[in-house]
Structure formats: C-alpha cells, structure tokens
Design a protein around this motif. Structure first.
Motif, PDB file in Angstrom:
ATOM      1  N   ASP A 132       0.921  -1.252   0.091  1.00 17.01           N
ATOM      2  CA  ASP A 132       0.030   0.112   0.013  1.00 17.01           C
ATOM      3  C   ASP A 132       0.820   1.274  -0.019  1.00 17.01           C
ATOM      4  O   ASP A 132       0.668   2.219  -0.576  1.00 17.01           O
ATOM      5  N   PHE A 133       2.019   1.297   0.766  1.00 18.77           N
ATOM      6  CA  PHE A 133       2.770   2.404   0.924  1.00 18.77           C
ATOM      7  C   PHE A 133       3.429   2.545  -0.406  1.00 18.77           C
ATOM      8  O   PHE A 133       3.460   3.850  -0.849  1.00 18.77           O
ATOM      9  N   ILE A 134       4.022   1.510  -1.104  1.00 16.29           N
ATOM     10  CA  ILE A 134       4.748   1.668  -2.495  1.00 16.29           C
ATOM     11  C   ILE A 134       3.616   2.399  -3.347  1.00 16.29           C
ATOM     12  O   ILE A 134       4.243   3.170  -4.033  1.00 16.29           O
ATOM     13  N   ARG A 135       2.533   1.824  -3.611  1.00 13.17           N
ATOM     14  CA  ARG A 135       1.533   2.128  -4.632  1.00 13.17           C
ATOM     15  C   ARG A 135       0.950   3.455  -4.443  1.00 13.17           C
ATOM     16  O   ARG A 135       0.627   4.235  -5.020  1.00 13.17           O
ATOM     17  N   SER A 136       0.545   3.807  -3.150  1.00 16.62           N
ATOM     18  CA  SER A 136      -0.189   5.034  -2.702  1.00 16.62           C
ATOM     19  C   SER A 136       0.398   5.932  -1.931  1.00 16.62           C
ATOM     20  O   SER A 136      -0.157   7.262  -1.685  1.00 16.62           O
ATOM     21  N   GLY A 137       1.417   5.651  -0.991  1.00 19.71           N
ATOM     22  CA  GLY A 137       2.040   6.449  -0.191  1.00 19.71           C
ATOM     23  C   GLY A 137       1.306   6.635   1.225  1.00 19.71           C
ATOM     24  O   GLY A 137       1.669   7.106   2.121  1.00 19.71           O
ATOM     25  N   GLU A 159      13.080  -0.475 -10.373  1.00 20.98           N
ATOM     26  CA  GLU A 159      12.047  -0.360  -9.419  1.00 20.98           C
ATOM     27  C   GLU A 159      12.342  -0.909  -8.000  1.00 20.98           C
ATOM     28  O   GLU A 159      12.941  -2.168  -8.093  1.00 20.98           O
ATOM     29  N   LYS A 160      11.900  -0.508  -6.892  1.00 21.18           N
ATOM     30  CA  LYS A 160      11.744  -1.238  -5.562  1.00 21.18           C
ATOM     31  C   LYS A 160      10.904  -2.388  -5.510  1.00 21.18           C
ATOM     32  O   LYS A 160       9.627  -2.029  -5.997  1.00 21.18           O
ATOM     33  N   ASP A 161      11.311  -3.414  -4.842  1.00 19.47           N
ATOM     34  CA  ASP A 161      10.382  -4.852  -4.757  1.00 19.47           C
ATOM     35  C   ASP A 161       9.316  -4.207  -3.622  1.00 19.47           C
ATOM     36  O   ASP A 161       9.507  -3.268  -2.897  1.00 19.47           O
ATOM     37  N   ILE A 162       7.903  -4.595  -3.896  1.00 20.80           N
ATOM     38  CA  ILE A 162       6.898  -4.093  -3.001  1.00 20.80           C
ATOM     39  C   ILE A 162       7.256  -5.103  -1.612  1.00 20.80           C
ATOM     40  O   ILE A 162       6.574  -4.754  -0.487  1.00 20.80           O
ATOM     41  N   VAL A 163       8.001  -6.082  -1.589  1.00 19.64           N
ATOM     42  CA  VAL A 163       8.173  -6.890  -0.516  1.00 19.64           C
ATOM     43  C   VAL A 163       9.327  -6.435   0.136  1.00 19.64           C
ATOM     44  O   VAL A 163      10.429  -6.266  -0.393  1.00 19.64           O
ATOM     45  N   HIS A 208       9.772   2.088   6.050  1.00 10.97           N
ATOM     46  CA  HIS A 208      11.112   1.994   6.300  1.00 10.97           C
ATOM     47  C   HIS A 208      11.825   0.945   5.876  1.00 10.97           C
ATOM     48  O   HIS A 208      12.983   0.991   6.084  1.00 10.97           O
ATOM     49  N   ALA A 209      10.947  -0.162   5.355  1.00 11.91           N
ATOM     50  CA  ALA A 209      11.649  -1.476   5.021  1.00 11.91           C
ATOM     51  C   ALA A 209      12.862  -1.335   3.980  1.00 11.91           C
ATOM     52  O   ALA A 209      12.560  -0.617   2.913  1.00 11.91           O
ATOM     53  N   ASP A 210      13.919  -1.996   3.873  1.00 10.43           N
ATOM     54  CA  ASP A 210      14.795  -2.352   3.038  1.00 10.43           C
ATOM     55  C   ASP A 210      14.082  -3.046   1.860  1.00 10.43           C
ATOM     56  O   ASP A 210      13.604  -4.206   2.217  1.00 10.43           O
ATOM     57  N   ARG A 211      14.328  -2.683   0.724  1.00 11.61           N
ATOM     58  CA  ARG A 211      13.710  -3.440  -0.442  1.00 11.61           C
ATOM     59  C   ARG A 211      14.392  -3.714  -1.525  1.00 11.61           C
ATOM     60  O   ARG A 211      15.383  -2.808  -1.865  1.00 11.61           O
TER      61      ARG A 211
END
Length: 631
Positions: free
Chosen positions: A70-75, A137-141, A128-131
């Motif tokens: 959710d954070f990656i897609r919508s902030g 692009e950063k991974d969503i996981v 805050h998670a490392d991806r």
C-alpha cells in the motif's frame, strides 16, 4: 560528551554478569504489590486488567502482503501501521497486567503474541523497510535476506526482550522455547546486523534516528547477550555510531526537529545513558555532563503554556509528553521545571484534566519500554512542584526566542519567534514565524503537521500546505513565498532583552527565490512588558516590482473580525485584541486548504485561518500588528 568516552575495555570490565543484573523487578514480586499502595497505580492496574481481558478474548488482525505494498503504491502508511502498532500496544498492556497478576490466561496469551511477532516476515514498518531493486523499481516486499535495522524493528526487539525478562518464569513454565525463540529472533534480526555494520541508511542524516535506534538496540542487547565481551564490543560500536550525531548537534543545544522530537533525540540519549549505568551497576556514569544537561533543559524552555509547546518543524502543539523521560531527565540534571512538566502531564493530562492512567499505552511502538519506566521512575504520590519559568530564552544558532510577560504559564502574553534556515530536519518553510499565547491559551498558532504519508519525505513535501510557507504567518508577495534550502535563511539583525521589553529583528529576504524580486524584508517582533504590555509585529519590505502582499494567521479561537481589528475571546472572559492598519490591509476569514485527522486531534475545536491582504500593489511598505489583552 561523557556518554561516548567509555572504552571497550572499561565497558567490558564493569558490565554485570547477566544473571546478576536486575534493572526492574520481575513479575508478581513484592515491588509490584507495593506499587498498588498508590491510588494512581491501583487505578492503572484496574485499567490494565480490563485491557488484558479484552486482548485475551480477541484474535489479532493479520498483516497481509497487500498492506506492505500500500505504501509503495499509494504512499499510505496508516493501513500497515495500524495493525502493526496495535500488536505492540497489546503486548505492553498484557505484559504489565501480567506483572501485577500473572494469571495463566494472561501469560498464555502473551506467549501467543510474542510468538506471532516472531513469525512476522519483517519487523520493519513498510515505510522504512529495505527492499531489493527489481530493475530500477523497488520490490513491494521487504528484504528477507537482510533484515532492516530501523526505528520500529529496533523498538520491537527491545519490547520482546523486556517482556521476556519480566515474565521469564511464567513463559518458561509454558515452554522454554518461547524465550529461546524471542532471543534468537532479536539476535538474528537486530543484534547481528547492528554489530557488523556501519552503513545504515539513517546514519548520514544525523537526526533522531541515530540515538533512537541505538537506544533500542542497547536495551535489547543488554537483556539478550550474556557474553560480556561481545556486549562491550556492541556498545562501543554503537557509541562510535552515535558520535557524529552528537558532533552535529546544534551548538546551542536546541533541537532543530522541534520539541516533539526531543523524545527521540536527547530523550533517547537518556535511555542509552540509563542502560549503560544500570547494566554496569552504576560503574559507567555518563551523567553530570554540561552538553547532556543543556540538551535536556531545552524542552522546558519550549513549553509556552501548561499544555502547548512551541511547535515548529513537525511538532504538534499539544505534543504528548514522554512522562518517564522528562521526569527522569529532570531528576538526573536537577531541573525542577522538567520534573514539573512530567508531573503536570501525569496528574492533569488525562480526560477532563484528571490524571493520565494510561501509562502511555496506545501511543508508540515502545509502549512497554515507557510504561514500565513510568511505573518505576516517576513517583505516583507527589505534590505539585512550583517552579518559576524563565522569562526569556534565546537560542542563537537556531534563532529561537521565547519571551514571557510573566513567569507563570497561565498569565500574560507569551511571544515565540523562529529564524534559522529552510533545510532543517523535519523542515517547514517557517522563517520569521511568530506564535502568541495569552493567559495560558494559544491564540496565534503554528498549525503543526498532518498525517505522515510518502509525500512528507519526498520532493512533494512543500506541496503540502502545512509544510509550506503558506501554512505559517509569513508574508507572501503575489504568488511568491519562502522556498526550501539551506541557503534560504534568516539573518539576525538584532536581539535584546531588558526589564521593559524583549525584541528581535530578522532580515528574511534570502528566504525567497530570486525571481520574487524581494530586496528586503525585515520582521521585528517586540514584547513590551509592564503596565501597558503588548506584542508588536512589524514588517518592513522593499520589492523590485510592485505586488500585492498577504499574511495568513492561524488560531484555534473563532475570531471576531472588523475593519481595523480582530478580537479573540479568551476562556477567562478577557480578549486578545489585534489591531492592524486598515489603510493598507483588510482582514477576512479563509478556509484551510485541506483538513487532516492528525491535525484535528491537536486542534480539537478546529483551526481557523484569517487572511490579511493588501488593498493595493506596492513596491515598498510597512505593516504593523499590535496585540493586547483587554477586559
């Protein structure tokens, strides 16, 4: 600073064996029963039992993968953080309830909760998670190979370690594997990466993240590591990582992130110091340091009224006082004002001005850390402290001024002014802003901040109105307002403090972009004391080309606007009258650009916006606002 001067050898030699270290009484002992002699603690325990009964009968909400992205897609941060933080709040309540009364169903539920947190794929919050990168692009996981060492993963480690310590016997009676598992997860996710790395993404910023993370790591490691040589190496490594933060700290010992982040900066240094002092049986004594003392006193200087603080940067005006840190800090440095602030928050910070029985549970990830220390560090039966407040405080590097008509928090006028630059930590474009309180009420206010989303920490930060200059009581010329950047700064022209008045003048033209054509803007703020006390805010400016100008004002009080003045009714029946020059300006009430749930929690009665706007375009001018308390 003394805190960072201990050698690894000295640390190793002075650390107590783990089995001899008793930082807090374990569950169900005489110390916990003794706490209940206090009516305050008796009420706290009842509320903890009620909460524990509720928790025992519920099943935790799952945290599915979709909430991570959710954070990656919508902030959006809230959808992930709500269930994440709720788990930590529940652990705090259940742990403390079990310490007062270790009922089997409490302890078994706590074991379930600790095990479930150990099962979480990552202890880092989504924001805050490392991806890992997939292409560009950063991974969503979140990365599972390299655990993220960040604010809340570190606090989670500290919480699990403390819960496991307090209820060791009860958890081991269920299964020794529970504490073995929590210790293994703490070591794998936090301790091992921390002791082997010096490249954490948060270190270069030299902000609250450094002491906040380190304080939590130290607490967790102090409980988990029995090898004193290894623990000493980790501590020395952490102190090495801490030193650049301390070296970069403002030389006037102000907190450029605002007073609410004092909790995570000097407040976190206090936790580091207390952990070293306790784990060494008092042999490591980092207290009695002038820098440490000055960092602590800053918070008391920023309190404008009993409930409201000088909330520049990302601080809310009615910030939640970290009671245990403020009291303990005041105790360590001999500052009665800090102790009074803590006790005021404890004894009057609850509903309708009653005591706060919550122990802070429901506010932060580390609720167990704060709740436990509030019980044992802050007296539950204490008379109110009476202490005089400094009438004038000025921090020259940050250009922060707080001037008072009276030495009490609920009488007379209070003026707060901010200079500095527009590249501070948690920066708002707010150079030259002023705040005014009257008879204990905020009248001219800084709106504070809204809910954190991805936009807050991106290049879109100043598209959010409360971060931008238009969210502060600053001049705007045509469509131009203050811009962000370290070169957008205030120049101190003069500052004086005397028996009759306190005054500050700032040149603010450099806070605007060159295309604004601003040649000079001098803001002078004066608090005049005595029989005819008043605050004067005078703006004098010159432009290359004529333009209209405006000043927004924000207040939690509904204004009564007329042609030449604005009246703010006060709760004591008096008014604060603001006079302005109607020949050059007109006043009207305006709508806020957007509402926000976080901001509304602060300004419960709603924030009002008043717009002062020039009647015509001018290239040179002067405006004066005059504030007086009247019957």
């Amino acid at each position: 600073m003394k805190l960072t001067e201990f050698s690894e050898d000295l640390i190793r030699e002075t650390l107590l064996p783990l089995e001899e270290w008793v930082p807090f009484p374990r569950a169900a002992g005489n110390a916990w029963r003794k706490l209940l002699d206090s009516p305050l603690n008796l009420e706290r325990s009842k509320r903890l039992f009620s909460k524990a009964d509720e928790i025992a009968g519920k099943t935790w909400e799952t945290i599915p993968l979709s909430l991570y992205y959710d954070f990656i897609r919508s902030g959006d941060r809230e959808s992930f953080e709500k269930p994440y933080m709720s788990r930590r709040h529940d652990i705090a309540a259940m742990t403390l309830a079990s310490c007062f009364d270790p009922k089997p169903r409490y302890c078994e539920k706590l074991a379930d909760m600790l095990w479930t947190v150990c099962e979480e794929s990552s202890w880092a919050i989504s924001a805050h998670a490392d991806r890992k990168l997939i292409g560009i692009e950063k991974d969503i996981v979140p990365s599972l190979i390299s655990p993220t060492v960040e604010l809340f993963s570190c606090e989670t480690a500290a919480v699990l370690a403390e819960a496991s310590y307090l209820l060791a016997d009860q958890l081991d009676a269920i299964s020794p594997s529970i504490r073995e598992r929590t210790n293994e997860e703490i070591e794998r996710r936090i301790i091992a990466p921390f002791e082997s790395r010096s490249d954490f993404f948060w270190l270069p910023y030299k902000n609250n993240w450094t002491p906040w993370c380190i304080s939590s790591v130290f607490i967790a490691a102090a409980y988990v590591l029995s090898d004193r040589s290894r623990l000493a190496r980790l501590i020395r490594h952490g102190l090495d990582l801490l030193e650049p933060f301390i070296e970069a700290y403002p030389k006037d010992f102000s907190c450029d992130e605002g007073p609410s982040y004092w909790n995570a900066s000097p407040g976190a240094l206090l936790l580091i110091a207390e952990t070293l002092h306790s784990r060494s049986g008092g042999a490591l004594d980092p207290f009695g340091d002038t820098a440490f003392e000055a960092m602590g006193r800053y918070l008391g200087h920023m309190r404008l009224t009993e409930k409201f603080f000088f909330n520049y940067a990302d601080s809310p005006a009615d910030m939640s006082v970290p009671i245990f840190k403020v009291y303990r800090y005041g105790e360590r440095i001999g500052d009665d004002l800090l102790r009074k602030i803590a006790l005021d928050a404890l004894m009057k910070g609850g509903v309708d001005g009653k005591p706060d029985f919550t122990l802070g549970i429901g506010r932060r990830c580390g609720d167990l850390i704060s709740g436990l220390r509030e019980l044992f560090w802050v007296p539950a039966q204490t008379q109110e402290l009476s202490t005089e407040i400094p009438q004038c405080i000025f921090y020259p590097e940050a250009q922060l001024l707080v001037a008072r008509e009276s030495r009490t928090s609920d009488q007379g006028l209070v003026l707060a002014v901010k200079g500095g630059h527009n590249n501070e930590n948690h920066n708002h474009n707010d150079l030259g802003e002023f705040l005014i309180c009257a008879n204990g009420e905020p009248v001219i206010a800084d709106p504070g901040r809204g809910s954190y989303t991805r936009r807050n920490f991106s290049d879109e930060r100043y598209s959010i109105w409360w971060n931008a200059a238009r969210g502060h009581d600053l001049l705007r010329f045509g469509q131009f307002e203050q811009a962000p950047g370290a070169d957008r700064l205030a120049k101190l022209l003069s500052y004086s403090d005397g028996n009759d008045e306190t005054a500050i003048s700032l040149e603010l033209c450099d806070s605007f972009p060159p295309e604004a054509g601003l040649l000079s803007w001098i803001r002078t703020c004066i608090l005049q004391k005595g029989d005819r006390s008043q605050i004067i805010v005078k703006d004098a400016f010159r432009l290359k080309n004529a333009a209209d100008f405006s000043i927004p004002l924000f207040s939690p009080i509904s204004p009564e606007i007329s042609k030449e003045k604005i009246i703010f009714p006060l709760k004591d029946g008096k008014i604060l009258e603001m006079a302005f020059d109607s020949k050059i300006m007109k006043a009207s009430e305006a709508r806020l650009e957007a509402q926000d749930s976080y901001m509304n929690k602060c300004w419960k009665c709603g924030l009002k916006k008043i717009l002062l706007h020039s009647i015509c375009h001018i290239s040179e001018g002067e405006s004066t606002l005059l504030f007086q308390i009247k019957n």
